[in-house]
Design a protein around this motif. Sequence first.
Motif, mmCIF file in Angstrom:
data_model
loop_
_atom_site.group_PDB
_atom_site.id
_atom_site.type_symbol
_atom_site.label_atom_id
_atom_site.label_comp_id
_atom_site.label_asym_id
_atom_site.label_seq_id
_atom_site.Cartn_x
_atom_site.Cartn_y
_atom_site.Cartn_z
ATOM 1 N N ASP A 105 -1.711 59.522 81.377
ATOM 2 C CA ASP A 105 -2.690 60.295 82.155
ATOM 3 C C ASP A 105 -3.832 60.810 81.285
ATOM 4 O OD1 ASP A 105 -1.132 62.254 80.967
ATOM 5 O OD2 ASP A 105 -0.037 62.683 82.825
ATOM 6 N N VAL A 106 -3.742 60.578 79.961
ATOM 7 C CA VAL A 106 -4.895 60.804 79.069
ATOM 8 C C VAL A 106 -5.108 59.494 78.310
ATOM 9 C CG1 VAL A 106 -5.820 62.095 77.097
ATOM 10 C CG2 VAL A 106 -4.368 63.267 78.787
ATOM 11 N N ILE A 107 -6.271 58.892 78.490
ATOM 12 C CA ILE A 107 -6.547 57.580 77.878
ATOM 13 C C ILE A 107 -7.681 57.747 76.874
ATOM 14 C CG2 ILE A 107 -7.256 55.183 78.323
ATOM 15 C CD1 ILE A 107 -6.244 55.840 81.326
ATOM 16 N N MET A 108 -7.358 57.558 75.583
ATOM 17 C CA MET A 108 -8.360 57.689 74.521
ATOM 18 C C MET A 108 -8.798 56.283 74.110
ATOM 19 S SD MET A 108 -10.292 58.988 72.243
ATOM 20 C CE MET A 108 -10.203 60.625 71.523
ATOM 21 N N ILE A 109 -10.097 55.997 74.245
ATOM 22 C CA ILE A 109 -10.609 54.669 73.882
ATOM 23 C C ILE A 109 -11.084 54.681 72.437
ATOM 24 C CG2 ILE A 109 -12.293 52.885 74.415
ATOM 25 C CD1 ILE A 109 -12.111 53.487 77.277
ATOM 26 N N LEU A 110 -10.343 53.963 71.571
ATOM 27 C CA LEU A 110 -10.705 53.874 70.150
ATOM 28 C C LEU A 110 -10.786 52.419 69.691
ATOM 29 C CD1 LEU A 110 -8.702 56.923 68.771
ATOM 30 C CD2 LEU A 110 -11.178 56.744 69.078
ATOM 31 N N ALA A 111 -11.211 51.571 70.625
ATOM 32 C CA ALA A 111 -11.555 50.188 70.281
ATOM 33 C C ALA A 111 -12.997 50.205 69.755
ATOM 34 C CB ALA A 111 -11.434 49.324 71.526
ATOM 35 N N PHE A 120 -13.021 59.694 74.542
ATOM 36 C CA PHE A 120 -13.709 58.815 73.584
ATOM 37 C C PHE A 120 -13.757 59.495 72.215
ATOM 38 C CE2 PHE A 120 -15.230 57.594 77.734
ATOM 39 C CZ PHE A 120 -15.376 56.215 77.653
ATOM 40 N N GLY A 121 -13.907 58.633 71.158
ATOM 41 C CA GLY A 121 -14.112 59.167 69.804
ATOM 42 C C GLY A 121 -15.573 59.127 69.400
ATOM 43 N N HIS A 122 -16.389 58.566 70.274
ATOM 44 C CA HIS A 122 -17.838 58.464 70.037
ATOM 45 C C HIS A 122 -18.463 58.211 71.413
ATOM 46 C CE1 HIS A 122 -21.698 57.464 68.358
ATOM 47 N NE2 HIS A 122 -21.585 56.169 68.555
ATOM 48 N N GLY A 123 -19.665 58.770 71.636
ATOM 49 C CA GLY A 123 -20.191 58.789 72.999
ATOM 50 C C GLY A 123 -21.062 57.627 73.430
#
Length: 337
Positions: A76-82, A107-110
């Motif tokens: 339920d929390v999806i962090m995109i670090l591709a 995200f780790g960057h916008g």
Amino acid sequence: MPAEVYYDDDADLSLIQGRKVAVLGYGSQGHAHALSLRDSGVDVRVGLPEGSKSRAKAEEQGLRVLTPAEASAEADVIMILAPDTAQRTLYAESVAPHLTAGKALFFGHGLNIRYGFITPPADVDVAMVAPKGPGHLVRRQFVDGKGVPCLVAVEQDATGNAFALALAYAAGIGGTRAGVIKTTFKEETETDLFGEQAVLCGGASALVQTGFEVLTEAGYAPEVAYFECLHELKLIVDLMYEGGIARMRYSVSDTAEYGDYSRGPRVVDARVKEEMKRILAEVQSGEFAREWIAEDDAGRPNFTKYREQGASHPIEETGKKLRSMMSWVDRPITETA
Ligand SMILES: NC(=O)C1=CN([C@@H]2O[C@H](COP(=O)(O)OP(=O)(O)OC[C@H]3O[C@@H](n4cnc5c(N)ncnc54)[C@H](OP(=O)(O)O)[C@@H]3O)[C@@H](O)[C@H]2O)C=CC1
Ligand SMILES: CC[C@](O)(C(C)=O)C(=O)O
Ligand SMILES: [Mg+2]
Ligand SMILES: [Mg+2]
């Protein structure tokens, strides 16, 4: 206006400990987030495509690895670090179909949100936790009981809880130990791109290479030029890092300090400042982001050429030889992964 800064006492780690988190990607940032969240008691799974070379590493380090679609469905929390260039397709194919109301997309960057390559539905939280340092340092600091400062931003607050959740996530990777600054996707993206292009990566690399070229073309030994233009830069930057430019100037000789004041502005002069402003304008207008995504879509012809040119610059050969003589310097960059 001074930025708002948050520390461990401001964060409620239990908010993220109570959620299922998917970390999509296991590179520089992904491995640091997934391992540190797990060590903070968070239920983490890693999402990687079937053929990904990162799969074996994540599994070896005891993490559950699923496909990005499976991980997105479960979490339920999806962090995109591709990589930034892969996020658009990853989102459309594997995340969006599972992004149901009330979930959180991190995200780790916008870049992909700021320039509209990804547009999430209105009923999910959209936030960013962006460490201000390379992923391997993020992990190393966490393991040492410290942390790398992070930027946190909320683009969309569907649940009313997005900021608290992002702060809890930042605590889980050690960010609130060092301090978390509240920002926006716009500010993080534009300053990050400008900083890495004009100063940290582009500016610094060009300065070092050009200084090395000037000395070696004038007949000085490449080894001596390497020490002057690259090796000692770390020692100088460490002083700036510890106490600002003033600490560095206090520590170097008066001769160096006078050369700094009287010659430095001749190197980075008004023309350079104008060029920096043009670079910032390209970032703000989205011109850089569109160029980079198109370059990636075309198979990265220029990127590949630039990379080859950089790798074959004479400073690399000299550096390789000298670093092999300094055992404390020559260590693998993946040692925390
Ligand atoms: N590098 C840094 O320190 C920083 C990065 N960021 C941001 O963090 C994000 C990640 O960057 P970074 O860690 O450098 O990335 P890396 O290039 O180091 O790693 C990317 C990871 O994503 C995997 N991957 C590639 N394609 C997909 C896909 N379609 N689905 C899922 N995973 C995929 C790669 O696997 P494989 O092994 O198969 O290639 C690899 O594990 C970016 O948004 C970046 O801007 C922010 C701050 C600092
Ligand atoms: C300085 C480069 C960076 O912005 C970072 C490590 O913060 C990146 O995109 O890798
Ligand atoms: Mg950065
Ligand atoms: Mg960056």
